[in-house]
Write an enzyme that holds these catalytic residues in place. Structure first.
Site, PDB file in Angstrom:
ATOM      1  N   LEU A 389       0.682  -1.239  -0.052  1.00 16.13           N
ATOM      2  CA  LEU A 389      -0.013  -0.050  -0.094  1.00 16.13           C
ATOM      3  C   LEU A 389       0.658   1.165  -0.094  1.00 16.13           C
ATOM      4  O   LEU A 389       1.929   1.184   0.652  1.00 16.13           O
ATOM      5  CB  LEU A 389      -0.686  -0.046   1.335  1.00 16.13           C
ATOM      6  CG  LEU A 389      -1.881  -1.086   1.340  1.00 16.13           C
ATOM      7  CD1 LEU A 389      -2.598  -0.941   2.755  1.00 16.13           C
ATOM      8  CD2 LEU A 389      -2.970  -1.045   0.233  1.00 16.13           C
ATOM      9  N   ASP A 390       0.342   2.143  -0.587  1.00 18.18           N
ATOM     10  CA  ASP A 390       1.251   3.582  -0.541  1.00 18.18           C
ATOM     11  C   ASP A 390       1.325   3.964   0.717  1.00 18.18           C
ATOM     12  O   ASP A 390       0.358   3.688   1.627  1.00 18.18           O
ATOM     13  CB  ASP A 390       0.561   4.516  -1.278  1.00 18.18           C
ATOM     14  CG  ASP A 390       0.822   4.458  -2.892  1.00 18.18           C
ATOM     15  OD1 ASP A 390       1.431   3.858  -3.309  1.00 18.18           O
ATOM     16  OD2 ASP A 390      -0.207   5.009  -3.472  1.00 18.18           O
ATOM     17  N   MET A 391       2.471   4.795   1.146  1.00 16.24           N
ATOM     18  CA  MET A 391       2.659   5.233   2.485  1.00 16.24           C
ATOM     19  C   MET A 391       1.442   5.701   3.164  1.00 16.24           C
ATOM     20  O   MET A 391       1.065   5.691   4.339  1.00 16.24           O
ATOM     21  CB  MET A 391       4.111   6.047   2.554  1.00 16.24           C
ATOM     22  CG  MET A 391       4.342   6.568   4.008  1.00 16.24           C
ATOM     23  SD  MET A 391       5.821   7.464   4.024  1.00 16.24           S
ATOM     24  CE  MET A 391       5.248   8.879   3.439  1.00 16.24           C
TER      25      MET A 391
END
Length: 538
Positions: A389-391
């Site tokens: 997942l994106d940060m």
């Protein structure tokens, strides 16, 4: 060096001006930049002659400056040209004006245009078109003829084989069939040779024309390369210390080595070049979009944007070398130390990743799901992240406890055997409803990590959506492209409404309001179909 007061626009009294320039790649406009943009926007609106062109989309920039006498004001710029001009009144001029009608660039450009016209004339000539049509017809007719002849041979062979199966053949009959086979093979060889000769004859007539066109194209390519290189060498970019370096030298140490087309023509280098050349101290810089969004990248009218990586980053790194920059708001790393476990067994675990945490370790010291799990497990088990997942995105993340289990789980993602659903909050409320978005995506190689819509070269990206009240939307990615949900929400051909807090494709907020709330997988060992849920935090 004296500078032109016409280009110095005053700011309202009482506006606080920062002591240091902001980072053009990571910023939120401060009060002085917003005041400058508000003033400039009114001036742009008054230029009726620009309206049709800039309403199709144009980037404008402001640079708040302080002069040697302590006066505070701002400079204005636009990227590229408007109305074929790069030096409009009230806007800083181009670093190098190559548009002079009798100048070297326009002269050479005219020579290249003349070659283009000559190529077009040759390609559209009656002789060239007639020979191409003849070649195409001869090749097509020949293929059909040879196919028909080969088909007849196969039919004759089948009949001979059938006669052999039906009973005894005399020596004469056998000899006749052999002669028939040999004759048909010889006829096919003669037909092929005749076809090759017909094709070769037309190609022989066509070749001098093809050679002449190829020579013109080669000459055009060489002239274009030489002119582009000459142009880049005219862009002598100043830095804060008054040193100068041209674009060829600036880009020599970059991976691309050659400056992209249009380098040095964006707002940021124009504004800084003028400030450095005239002894003005830059304090705040911001770029704002005017007009419609392009078809590929996401741009919203009135929104501010960071400098692009491909064209501007090497230039600005040189120009700002030695300056202390005021950094934009960076999300605090925090120390979570513990992760909420949604599921845990000897093969895998499913965690609820908070926003602001990396999935895997990066180049910084920022903590990640992997580092936190290592700390939680005391090094007894090695975590293997299955997907990411994106940060800035929160929600469900699957972690394997061995490389074998990781591979089995990743194969489910690759075969689209995984069910995923996200919930997001949009920047504004859209009419309640549902549908599907299909916009192909690819990386913007000149401006990573941005993704752009590319209907020709992009990879298929499909998202189902259901818009709910209170600005929420359920997003089900059918494919799994980078930034797919974010672009599909923000792009004008998608929902045309960025996710709240999306600093790349919309506007930053306290967080990115995107959460992976549901995930369905097949347990790699028990084969049980398992669905996990995470409560939406917003």
């Amino acid at each position: 060096m004296k500078w032109d007061d016409v280009l110095f626009h005053c700011l309202p009294a009482g506006i606080d001006v920062p002591d240091e320039l902001n980072d053009p790649f990571d910023y939120e406009p401060d009060a002085s930049a917003l005041a400058a943009w508000d003033d400039l926007r009114g001036e742009i609106a008054r230029r009726k002659e620009w309206r049709e062109e800039i309403d199709r989309g144009k980037m404008f920039g402001v640079l708040v400056v302080v002069d040697a006498e302590g006066r505070v004001g701002y400079l204005a710029a636009y990227s590229g040209q408007i109305g074929g001009q790069s030096d409009s009144n009230g806007f800083v001029p181009a670093v190098f004006d190559y548009l002079q009608p009798d100048g070297y660039f326009k002269t050479k450009e005219s020579e290249i245009s003349a070659i283009n016209a000559e190529i077009a004339q040759m390609c559209s000539s009656e002789q060239y078109l007639s020979l191409q049509a003849s070649l195409k017809k001869i090749e097509s007719d020949g293929q059909q003829m040879l196919f028909a002849q080969a088909s007849a041979m196969r039919m004759a062979k089948q009949m001979r084989n059938q006669r052999r199966l039906e009973g005894y053949l005399s020596a004469t009959e056998t000899a006749d069939m052999i002669r028939e086979s040999q004759f048909q093979k010889a006829e096919l060889r003669r037909a092929k040779k005749a076809q090759e000769e017909r094709v070769a004859a037309v190609k022989a007539e066509l070749q001098p024309l093809e050679d002449a066109i190829a020579a013109l194209k080669h000459r055009r390519h060489e002239m274009s390369d030489q002119l582009q290189r000459w142009l880049f060498m005219q862009f002598d970019m100043l830095n804060s210390r008054g040193e100068s370096r041209n674009l060829i030298d600036i880009f020599a140490s970059t991976p691309q080595q050659i400056p992209p087309s249009g380098s040095g023509e964006c707002c940021e280098p124009r504004l800084l070049q003028y400030a450095f050349a005239h002894g003005l101290s830059p304090r705040s810089i911001a770029m704002f979009w005017w007009g419609e969004s392009p078809k590929d990248v996401v741009r919203h009218a009135g929104h501010y944007y960071p400098a692009c990586s491909g064209k501007c980053k090497p230039i600005l790194e040189w120009m700002l070398d030695g300056m202390t920059l005021r950094r934009g708001p960076i999300a605090t790393s925090g120390r979570h130390c513990q992760l909420n476990m949604l599921y845990d067994d000897e093969y895998l675990c499913v965690v609820d990743k908070p926003a602001g945490m990396l999935s895997v370790p990066g180049r910084s010291e920022r903590e990640s799901v992997v580092s936190v799990l290592k700390e939680m497990w005391g090094g007894a088990v090695q975590p293997f992240v299955v997907h990411r997942l994106d940060m800035a995105t929160s929600g469900i993340l699957v972690v394997a406890k061995s490389a074998d289990v990781q591979q089995l789980l990743q194969s489910q993602f690759a075969r689209h055997r995984v069910g995923k659903r996200y919930v997001a909050m949009l920047s504004s409320q859209l009419p309640v409803g549902s549908g599907q978005i299909s916009l192909p995506l690819r990386a913007d190689t000149a401006n990573r990590p941005y993704q752009i819509v590319d209907h020709v070269h992009g990879k298929t990206a499909v998202t189902s959506y259901e818009i709910l009240p209170d600005r929420h939307v359920l997003l089900t990615p059918i494919t799994g492209r980078t930034h797919q949900l974010r672009v599909h929400c923000a792009h004008s051909e998608g929902l045309a409404c960025p996710i709240l807090g999306d600093a790349l494709y919309g506007h930053p907020a306290d967080r990115l309001y995107l959460h992976a709330e549901q995930l369905t997988i097949e347990h790699p060992v028990t084969r049980e179909r398992m669905t996990f849920h995470s409560e939406c935090p917003f």
